[in-house]
Design a protein around this motif. Sequence first.
Motif, PDB file in Angstrom:
ATOM      1  N   LEU A 186       0.857  -1.179   0.000  1.00 30.34           N
ATOM      2  CA  LEU A 186       0.000   0.000   0.000  1.00 30.34           C
ATOM      3  C   LEU A 186       0.900   1.239   0.000  1.00 30.34           C
ATOM      4  O   LEU A 186       1.791   1.369   0.844  1.00 30.34           O
ATOM      5  N   PHE A 187       0.652   2.147  -0.937  1.00 27.34           N
ATOM      6  CA  PHE A 187       1.452   3.366  -1.098  1.00 27.34           C
ATOM      7  C   PHE A 187       0.498   4.558  -1.019  1.00 27.34           C
ATOM      8  O   PHE A 187      -0.394   4.704  -1.862  1.00 27.34           O
ATOM      9  N   ILE A 188       0.661   5.379   0.015  1.00 28.63           N
ATOM     10  CA  ILE A 188      -0.206   6.541   0.234  1.00 28.63           C
ATOM     11  C   ILE A 188       0.651   7.782   0.447  1.00 28.63           C
ATOM     12  O   ILE A 188       1.650   7.753   1.174  1.00 28.63           O
ATOM     13  N   THR A 189       0.241   8.904  -0.172  1.00 23.41           N
ATOM     14  CA  THR A 189       0.732  10.217   0.232  1.00 23.41           C
ATOM     15  C   THR A 189      -0.488  11.054   0.590  1.00 23.41           C
ATOM     16  O   THR A 189      -1.577  10.873   0.027  1.00 23.41           O
ATOM     17  N   HIS A 190      -0.311  12.000   1.530  1.00 26.83           N
ATOM     18  CA  HIS A 190      -1.485  12.661   2.106  1.00 26.83           C
ATOM     19  C   HIS A 190      -1.074  14.006   2.718  1.00 26.83           C
ATOM     20  O   HIS A 190      -0.037  14.114   3.377  1.00 26.83           O
ATOM     21  N   PHE A 191      -1.920  15.043   2.547  1.00 33.81           N
ATOM     22  CA  PHE A 191      -1.725  16.299   3.252  1.00 33.81           C
ATOM     23  C   PHE A 191      -1.847  16.060   4.758  1.00 33.81           C
ATOM     24  O   PHE A 191      -2.698  15.280   5.205  1.00 33.81           O
ATOM     25  N   ILE A 192      -1.027  16.765   5.546  1.00 35.01           N
ATOM     26  CA  ILE A 192      -1.041  16.580   6.993  1.00 35.01           C
ATOM     27  C   ILE A 192      -1.298  17.919   7.702  1.00 35.01           C
ATOM     28  O   ILE A 192      -0.858  18.969   7.249  1.00 35.01           O
ATOM     29  N   ASP A 193      -2.038  17.836   8.784  1.00 35.51           N
ATOM     30  CA  ASP A 193      -2.336  19.004   9.597  1.00 35.51           C
ATOM     31  C   ASP A 193      -1.131  19.299  10.494  1.00 35.51           C
ATOM     32  O   ASP A 193      -0.873  18.582  11.456  1.00 35.51           O
ATOM     33  N   THR A 194      -0.403  20.349  10.149  1.00 38.45           N
ATOM     34  CA  THR A 194       0.779  20.728  10.932  1.00 38.45           C
ATOM     35  C   THR A 194       0.528  21.968  11.774  1.00 38.45           C
ATOM     36  O   THR A 194       1.450  22.452  12.444  1.00 38.45           O
ATOM     37  N   ILE A 257       3.017  17.554   3.266  1.00 45.05           N
ATOM     38  CA  ILE A 257       2.550  16.309   2.667  1.00 45.05           C
ATOM     39  C   ILE A 257       3.492  15.182   3.088  1.00 45.05           C
ATOM     40  O   ILE A 257       4.712  15.319   3.034  1.00 45.05           O
ATOM     41  N   VAL A 258       2.889  14.101   3.555  1.00 46.11           N
ATOM     42  CA  VAL A 258       3.644  12.964   4.068  1.00 46.11           C
ATOM     43  C   VAL A 258       3.274  11.722   3.270  1.00 46.11           C
ATOM     44  O   VAL A 258       2.300  11.709   2.512  1.00 46.11           O
ATOM     45  N   GLY A 259       4.057  10.674   3.457  1.00 44.35           N
ATOM     46  CA  GLY A 259       3.770   9.443   2.739  1.00 44.35           C
ATOM     47  C   GLY A 259       4.428   8.246   3.369  1.00 44.35           C
ATOM     48  O   GLY A 259       5.318   8.384   4.214  1.00 44.35           O
ATOM     49  N   ALA A 260       3.980   7.081   2.936  1.00 42.19           N
ATOM     50  CA  ALA A 260       4.560   5.826   3.422  1.00 42.19           C
ATOM     51  C   ALA A 260       4.180   4.709   2.471  1.00 42.19           C
ATOM     52  O   ALA A 260       3.211   4.798   1.711  1.00 42.19           O
TER      53      ALA A 260
END
Length: 265
Positions: A186-194, A257-260
């Motif tokens: 599973l490969f996701i990138t996503h905006f993050i609340d910082t 933006i983060v991902g894993a």
Amino acid sequence: MTGPDSTEIDQSKPSISRVYDALLGGQDNFPIDRDVVEHLRQTMPQVDDIARLNRAALGRGVRYLAGEAGLRQFLDLGAGLPTMENTHQVAQALQPDARVVYVDKDPMVRSHGQALLKDHDQARVITADLRTPEDVLTHPDVQQVIDFGEPVAVMLVGVLHHMHDDEDPEGIVDAYMNAVPAGSYLFITHFIDTGAEARELEKSFLDFLGTGRFRTHDEILRLFRGFELIEPGLTPLPQWRPDGATPSELTLIEQLIVGAIARKP
């Protein structure tokens, strides 16, 4: 802009795919999409960099999946308009027999994708809404190209943050991952609340595009529950397996933006 089927597309409403294309400096967008980009820039002038960071991370992620992980099947959900270093190009450079299906609800993606893939028997593009996994998974092109008895890379790159909570992004991830066997990824990138700046940009996305949900680190991490995170885990994209030295300090825009990538055991 001119292109296949452009006269059949509603040019009065912005499209996520076309807004990202405009952020990347592409030509496959309309004035309404460029208006959204200008509004986003008023909130955060460097917003274009987010799209470039995401695109660069897509290439690195696919290189890991096709190279180190050895995957030969890719389901690219919410793929967006074709640009440089598309999934099939990156994957097939490492695995010539790699098979890819691109999925996007914007009909322009299918028009341009078909032109790009006319000489690629191992890659297809379909028009479908990833929020209805059953329709995607049973689509004839998906069934023909993807062997669900073998590991699959399920890619949700830069798309889940355009789903509201009531659209159940966790359930959507589960539906796709339940359909693929152990050894899939599973490969996701996503905006993050910082913090406040991120929430202001989130408000601009909601006001001018109608979608945009900057989730917390823990909320994004829950999307990977039950899977084995690949090092370095969930991180800002510039720090996820960079091609050069890992940046020790990040700008605000680089943190947004983060991902894993994670493996299904």
